[in-house]
Motif scaffolding. Structure first.
Motif, mmCIF file in Angstrom:
data_model
loop_
_atom_site.group_PDB
_atom_site.id
_atom_site.type_symbol
_atom_site.label_atom_id
_atom_site.label_comp_id
_atom_site.label_asym_id
_atom_site.label_seq_id
_atom_site.Cartn_x
_atom_site.Cartn_y
_atom_site.Cartn_z
ATOM 1 N N GLU A 238 0.832 -1.047 0.125
ATOM 2 C CA GLU A 238 -0.069 -0.119 0.134
ATOM 3 C C GLU A 238 0.899 1.307 0.105
ATOM 4 N N TYR B 224 -3.758 -0.718 -6.089
ATOM 5 C CA TYR B 224 -3.647 0.855 -5.532
ATOM 6 C C TYR B 224 -3.703 1.719 -6.643
ATOM 7 N N SER C 38 -0.965 -2.124 -9.914
ATOM 8 C CA SER C 38 -1.165 -2.629 -8.801
ATOM 9 C C SER C 38 -2.973 -2.371 -8.424
#
Lengths: 426, 426
Positions: A119, B69, B67
């Motif tokens: 993250e 994210y 990703s």
């Protein structure tokens, strides 16, 4: 020069196209008038399929993907090669690509503990050790430093072509040479961060550490770190891919791939190398007499013919395009020679596209094939004058115990039927 | 120069990283010993999530993707803009990208009849009209011609920034300037195919026709076709994407996007332009007095600041990096000027990465922000000496009836809180 098959195809194809016009499709678009084809033509139907109906609109794929007809263009692994896929490798399909840039989705993968799914908001990069001021940066901090740069560099695993040392002949350049990719990176010089922390005068080495479950660590000479290493967050214009170190990786131009630590979380400054696992028990070249070469960082000049190759045989006599890639960890490629007769005669290939330092370089040879058997080889020469050696020349010096740093000349045997295989010649 | 937030973050981050070592993770990897953190640190848990467990192995995604994210980095459309999505457009997220190359999955889409899903083995390209020998080529035929080339070129829709003519202020450079992308193409000169067919002496124009359901057709001067147009099958190293013309498209360097006919199935050679729908009722610039500019092919020099911009506001005082893109259909970008005060004072931006003709060019300005309001503008100058005009200068000459060829200077207003909006200034 007219490709022979082209001439043959013209007639058939032209009927098809004329029929296409007759079917009213070209007519709709251009007002072209043409008589219906003399005989039914298979092309009419197949063309109508995609020209008669509306296709998907915009936003069908907010992030696009390749055509359904390109599903064979993928990274591939060799299951017997490693015990687990979390510590394994797959290979770039070099024979399906062109130009010098590797699409991000096709860049080979090498993990030692699987893909860390980080993250980005919670990721940190620490600089510690022999510095005046240990520091920790967020990804956002990195993007605010002055002097952001963009460079295209090749990344080659030290074990690329390693299975060729003893003459194992994997049938395809994807498997023999596919542990290499070439990507545009965006980031800042590592020097910028080291200057920020203040490197002590007795510092000589750096330790780069990854945030994945293997905690990959490599020792890097401080001099290299200050010269041209980059801390990057972007590849080919967008964020790094997870398997390539998202959100932050180290770029070590021209040097072996596993020093380019992915998921970069720490740079420690020290006065000597750390001798971590991945630079001693692994990534060390064992010589014939049992001694080892210590720290073989640079990837020497190398090349491979990607087309034709075992996965991309010759399909037509007459005009053909031979293509391949060359690269050197010491700078620019200055010349690529190609032989069609196993190294007896050489011609210089045509280099096309940008020739950048420590980047893949694309070469072509336009040639006519009359169906004779060929032994295709390529030989890279870099701007330092270094000439890519034969495998036998390498074996004389280094033996066959190592799996690393094999940059020997590759040979493809093209049979009369166009099928191509990986062979060894004396 | 130390980013102020960086210094603040260092302390917090450093505790986190030390705690991380104390948790035994860095210890495992490096032998680093550190005392457990004085107080529990939120970083410990989040780091452990990805460093304690094995991640996905190789081949989890044979063709990789971004990703989890990065899901916000996508092409976006404006639903009220067009009646249907089969004849519509979406926009490249320029504010999320860096460098000069646009990832293939994020290149804006413009369809007139949806995406043709073409089976490459059944696709044909016909050359007809004023030629000695009409010909039809398969995709395989095209790949066998000598002289294959690689080039990076920008493609800009003529309507890019079109909604700005009357001062509509879409809030983001993705929407005001996102109908542009920059891609590496692999293919052969169109001249090679025209020479093969033998162009008649009275030929002056070409008609390019697409195989999609709209049968997109545009007239192109023969001179341009012979000069630098390409017939391409590859973008960014891999096959063209379906929405970008798979398997074959025309490349018309520096000229308006819809001349780059996708799903290219036919090139007709003629002695005058065809005046097709997409070059008369559309893609013609209507002037204030009701007359039209005929055939405005070239895309003039233009630039935009991508960061900061309405979708990418400033988040920190102190050091920041301003970034943007510049391009010209007439050649190379020679300079980019940036103003932070609405055009009163200008400074030259730092251009980074390759400066290629008719390609996007990346620029940066490293600056300190003390929180003052800013009016950010950029101004491109190309190698012909052409200077990007203001919107008002354009309107004086062209009025506001047209939606095409708006290359006026864009203004972003940065508020004291960092939020940024699209504004018009006198």
């Amino acid at each position: 020069m007219t490709p022979r098959e082209t001439t043959r195809l013209d007639r058939r194809g032209f009927l098809g196209a004329a029929g296409l016009a007759g079917a009213g499709l070209a007519a709709t678009a251009t007002g072209l008038r043409a008589a219906p084809p003399a005989a039914p033509d298979p092309l009419i139907t197949t063309v109508q399929d995609w020209a008669r109906t509306l296709g998907d609109g915009v936003q069908a794929r907010p992030y696009g993907s390749p055509s359904q007809y390109e599903k064979h263009v993928v990274r591939r692994d060799v299951e017997w090669l490693t015990a687990s896929r979390e510590s394994s490798v797959n290979f770039t399909p070099l024979h399906e690509l062109d130009g010098i840039i590797t699409p991000s989705g096709l860049c080979f993968e090498r993990h030692h503990g699987g893909i860390a799914e980080i993250e980005p908001g919670k990721h940190r990069l620490m600089i510690n050790g022999l510095v005046d001021k240990p520091m920790v940066f967020t990804v956002e901090d990195l993007k605010r430093f002055p002097g952001r740069q963009n460079h295209a560099y090749f990344l080659e695993c030290a074990a690329n072509s390693g299975m060729e040392w003893r003459g194992a002949q994997l049938n395809g350049c994807q498997f023999t040479h596919g542990m290499v990719h070439n990507v545009w990176y965006t980031g800042i010089p590592l020097k910028t961060l080291l200057d920020e922390a203040g490197v002590r005068t007795n510092a000589k080495w750096l330790l780069a550490e990854g945030a994945d479950s293997s905690g990959m660590t490599r020792s890097i000479p401080l001099e290299k770190g200050l010269k041209d290493c980059l801390v990057v967050w972007s590849m080919n214009g967008e964020a790094l891919r997870p398997e390539q170190g998202y959100p932050v990786r180290l770029v070590v131009p021209g040097w072996e791939g596993n020093m380019w630590v992915k998921w970069l979380r720490r740079i420690e400054v020290g006065d000597q190398p750390w001798h971590q696992r991945e630079e001693t028990s692994k990534y060390t070249d064992l010589l014939a007499d049992g001694r080892s070469r210590r720290f073989t960082f640079v990837m020497d000049a190398k090349s491979v013919v990607t087309n034709p190759s075992p996965q991309a045989p010759l399909k037509h006599k007459g005009p053909n395009v031979l293509s391949g890639l060359a690269w050197s960890g010491r700078g620019r490629i200055s010349r690529v020679d190609v032989s069609l007769d196993g190294g007896r005669n050489w011609r210089s290939a045509r280099i096309d596209g940008p020739v950048l330092p420590m980047s893949l370089t694309r070469f072509y040879v336009d040639f006519d094939w009359n169906g004779q058997e060929m032994m295709i080889q390529s030989r890279a020469i870099d701007e330092t004058g270094y000439v890519q050696p034969t495998k036998d020349e390498l074996r004389k010096v280094r033996g066959v115990n190592s799996i690393y740093h094999n940059n020997g000349i590759q040979t493809w045997l093209v049979h009369a039927n166009g099928e191509t295989e990986n062979v060894e010649i004396g």
